[in-house]
Design a protein around this motif. Structure first.
Motif, PDB file in Angstrom:
ATOM      1  N   ASP A   2       0.826  -1.210   0.000  1.00 14.01           N
ATOM      2  CA  ASP A   2       0.000   0.000   0.000  1.00 14.01           C
ATOM      3  C   ASP A   2       0.861   1.261   0.000  1.00 14.01           C
ATOM      4  OD1 ASP A   2      -2.285  -1.532   0.024  1.00 14.01           O
ATOM      5  OD2 ASP A   2      -2.318  -1.646   2.215  1.00 14.01           O
ATOM      6  N   TRP A   3       2.015   1.150   0.672  1.00 11.46           N
ATOM      7  CA  TRP A   3       2.946   2.282   0.675  1.00 11.46           C
ATOM      8  C   TRP A   3       3.452   2.550  -0.743  1.00 11.46           C
ATOM      9  CZ3 TRP A   3       3.791   5.722   4.391  1.00 11.46           C
ATOM     10  CH2 TRP A   3       3.409   5.391   5.689  1.00 11.46           C
ATOM     11  N   LEU A   4       3.658   1.467  -1.474  1.00 13.08           N
ATOM     12  CA  LEU A   4       4.128   1.623  -2.858  1.00 13.08           C
ATOM     13  C   LEU A   4       3.096   2.348  -3.721  1.00 13.08           C
ATOM     14  CD1 LEU A   4       5.881  -1.786  -3.616  1.00 13.08           C
ATOM     15  CD2 LEU A   4       6.932   0.448  -3.285  1.00 13.08           C
ATOM     16  N   LEU A   6       1.021   4.571  -2.633  1.00 15.11           N
ATOM     17  CA  LEU A   6       1.102   5.990  -2.262  1.00 15.11           C
ATOM     18  C   LEU A   6       2.313   6.656  -2.919  1.00 15.11           C
ATOM     19  CD1 LEU A   6       0.084   8.392  -0.574  1.00 15.11           C
ATOM     20  CD2 LEU A   6       1.503   7.566   1.315  1.00 15.11           C
ATOM     21  N   VAL A   7       3.449   5.975  -2.866  1.00 22.07           N
ATOM     22  CA  VAL A   7       4.660   6.543  -3.482  1.00 22.07           C
ATOM     23  C   VAL A   7       4.455   6.690  -4.997  1.00 22.07           C
ATOM     24  CG1 VAL A   7       7.109   6.134  -3.961  1.00 22.07           C
ATOM     25  CG2 VAL A   7       6.194   5.681  -1.686  1.00 22.07           C
ATOM     26  N   CYS A  10       2.309   9.628  -5.742  1.00 24.19           N
ATOM     27  CA  CYS A  10       3.037  10.904  -5.579  1.00 24.19           C
ATOM     28  C   CYS A  10       3.949  11.157  -6.787  1.00 24.19           C
ATOM     29  CB  CYS A  10       3.871  10.885  -4.296  1.00 24.19           C
ATOM     30  SG  CYS A  10       2.854  10.895  -2.820  1.00 24.19           S
TER      31      CYS A  10
ATOM     32  N   ARG B  51      -6.816   0.095   1.745  1.00 24.68           N
ATOM     33  CA  ARG B  51      -5.853   1.198   1.749  1.00 24.68           C
ATOM     34  C   ARG B  51      -5.358   1.555   0.339  1.00 24.68           C
ATOM     35  NH1 ARG B  51      -0.743   0.676   5.660  1.00 24.68           N
ATOM     36  NH2 ARG B  51      -2.278  -0.266   7.048  1.00 24.68           N
ATOM     37  N   THR B  55      -6.249   4.996  -1.652  1.00 25.94           N
ATOM     38  CA  THR B  55      -5.160   5.880  -2.117  1.00 25.94           C
ATOM     39  C   THR B  55      -5.353   6.207  -3.596  1.00 25.94           C
ATOM     40  OG1 THR B  55      -3.681   4.753  -0.578  1.00 25.94           O
ATOM     41  CG2 THR B  55      -2.643   6.146  -2.242  1.00 25.94           C
ATOM     42  N   SER B  81      -3.921  12.086  -2.418  1.00 24.27           N
ATOM     43  CA  SER B  81      -3.445  10.703  -2.274  1.00 24.27           C
ATOM     44  C   SER B  81      -3.144  10.415  -0.808  1.00 24.27           C
ATOM     45  CB  SER B  81      -2.167  10.473  -3.093  1.00 24.27           C
ATOM     46  OG  SER B  81      -2.420  10.649  -4.451  1.00 24.27           O
ATOM     47  N   VAL B  82      -2.546  11.388  -0.135  1.00 23.36           N
ATOM     48  CA  VAL B  82      -2.195  11.208   1.278  1.00 23.36           C
ATOM     49  C   VAL B  82      -3.456  10.981   2.117  1.00 23.36           C
ATOM     50  CG1 VAL B  82      -1.307  12.434   3.313  1.00 23.36           C
ATOM     51  CG2 VAL B  82      -0.010  12.463   1.180  1.00 23.36           C
ATOM     52  N   PHE B  85      -4.866   7.577   1.505  1.00 19.36           N
ATOM     53  CA  PHE B  85      -4.100   6.577   2.240  1.00 19.36           C
ATOM     54  C   PHE B  85      -4.506   6.574   3.714  1.00 19.36           C
ATOM     55  CE2 PHE B  85      -0.338   5.168   4.574  1.00 19.36           C
ATOM     56  CZ  PHE B  85      -0.022   4.005   3.898  1.00 19.36           C
ATOM     57  N   TRP B  89      -5.967   3.596   6.047  1.00 22.22           N
ATOM     58  CA  TRP B  89      -5.336   3.236   7.327  1.00 22.22           C
ATOM     59  C   TRP B  89      -6.377   3.269   8.445  1.00 22.22           C
ATOM     60  CZ3 TRP B  89      -4.666   6.485  11.615  1.00 22.22           C
ATOM     61  CH2 TRP B  89      -3.851   5.981  12.623  1.00 22.22           C
TER      62      TRP B  89
END
Lengths: 265, 159
Positions: A2-4, A6-7, A10, B51, B55, B81-82, B85, B89
């Motif tokens: 999920d972090w990927l 978001l990155v 961005c 999540r 996002t 996007s933040v 996310f 979460w």
């Protein structure tokens, strides 16, 4: 994982911004914005019309008598203005004839292109209009209302364009302006100060400007003719550090009351 | 609800909020505060998504909002996007979702999104911007409740 996402979002957002900036530098709307605006425009028109109609209905119900009186008064003024129009055309012909005698050629007139405001984003002080390159609209053309200068066209697509309002604070969108009825008429550069006022900066601290003076365009631009009303001076201050005089201007046109405008082509 | 139907619903909602943000939002201004429909969408529909999906929803809504306003796409895409996310979460906490919760979440997201936007594209008047942000947060929160109730009816009709 999920972090990927978001990155990745961005990074993609950054790339889209770069594409947008490159297109804007050429006076164009970037492909993504153009496509999104094209898709959103029908909904924007319908929702805006519904809101306008609802507002007009309530206004008409509660202010019907006032509207009737105002309508009569406006009809009288229209009749009076038609006489003024003929006189001004005759004077314009005389000016052109006199300029011809001096080998200066006639003053270039501007065509008026009527446009609807189909989108307004208060936070960005930017409007979207219903005409574009198909109607001959180009970046930097002035947008005016009956009250005066409203904004400047920034980017143009086929059948719509976006403009920044005069209240928008942008270093590269300054407009030359002069004080009306002063001889000599000092010229300064005008930009937005905040959502409701403008700031006119004179390089000369002795510039003859006072509270209550009317400010009009200077005509120091290929696109913006001289004499379009901008606003009234409400405050004058000197900046000793920079050796400049600043006039705070209350603009004549208020975007909240506008639905139709004219672009000078 | 099947994934494809959820995707179609999200796409239609994004299209509608994009149009409403462009043409309707300025007409609904109260005391200088205007609703931010894309944030309302993220704060309500995002409560039904994971999540990664929320996002993506935030990113898409941000691009649409930046495009219709003609503002910088980067700042809108990243700030939205933040918050997308963050909604995802928040879903991991498995709280009982309700219209009231959607109101609180949407109001909080509005503040986070606008503060992120403020750092990426500093406005002329910080105090005026913050005041408008608080007004928009309250406005968005109130509008989120009926919107959430409508989505709940569509997505969980038997609940």
């Amino acid at each position: 994982m999920d972090w990927l996402v978001l990155v990745g979002a961005c990074i993609l957002g950054f790339l889209l911004g770069q594409t947008q900036n490159a297109a804007r530098a050429q006076g164009r709307i970037d492909t993504v914005s153009n496509a999104v605006q094209g898709l959103a425009s029908p909904i924007a028109r319908i929702s805006g019309d519904v809101a306008d109609s609802a507002g007009d209905l309530f206004f008409g119900v509660f202010r019907g008598r006032h509207l009737t009186i105002e309508n009569r008064r406006l009809n009288d003024r229209l009749a009076a203005l038609s006489l003024y129009g003929e006189q001004s055309q005759r004077l314009q012909r005389e000016i052109d004839a006199l300029r011809g005698l001096l080998n200066l050629g006639p003053l270039g007139g501007k065509d008026k292109v009527a446009a609807d405001i189909i989108g307004y984003i208060p936070g960005d002080r930017r409007i979207t209009l219903s005409v574009g390159s198909a109607e001959g609209i180009k970046p930097n053309m002035p947008i005016v209302s009956a009250s005066g200068l409203v904004g400047i066209v920034q980017t143009v697509a086929g059948n719509r364009c976006q403009a920044v309002l005069m209240t928008s604070r942008s270093k590269d969108r300054k407009v030359g302006a002069i004080v009306l009825n002063r001889n000599p008429s000092p010229m300064g550069l005008l930009e937005g100060a905040n959502a409701s006022t403008l700031e006119l900066e004179f390089q000369n601290q002795g510039a003859p400007v006072q509270v209550g003076d009317t400010i009009v365009t200077a005509g120091a631009s290929e696109y913006i003719p001289r004499g379009i009303p901008i606003g009234k001076v409400i405050q004058v201050e000197d900046d000793e550090a920079f050796g400049v005089r600043r006039a705070i201007v209350d603009p004549f046109s208020s975007i909240g009351e506008l639905r139709e405008v004219v672009i000078l082509r | 609800m099947k994934r494809l139907q959820l995707f179609a619903l999200a796409a239609i909602c994004i299209w509608l909020v994009g149009g409403c943000e462009m043409g309707l939002a300025p007409h609904l201004s109260i005391l200088g505060a205007t609703p931010d429909f894309p944030i309302i969408l993220i704060g309500t529909l995002g409560l039904f998504l994971g999540r990664g999906a929320s996002t993506t929803l935030g990113f898409t809504a941000g691009v649409v909002e930046g495009a219709v306003s003609g503002a910088n796409l980067t700042s809108y895409a990243i700030s939205r996007s933040v918050i997308g996310f963050l909604v995802g979460w928040f879903n991991d906490l498995e709280l009982e979702s309700s219209p009231f919760l959607s109101m609180v979440v949407t109001a909080a997201l509005t503040i986070v999104a606008q503060l992120t936007l403020m750092f990426m594209a500093p406005p002329g008047s910080i105090l005026g911007y913050l005041a408008a942000t608080i007004g928009a947060a309250v406005y968005n929160g109130v509008l989120a409740m009926p919107f959430y109730a409508l989505l709940k009816r569509i997505l969980d009709p038997h609940d």
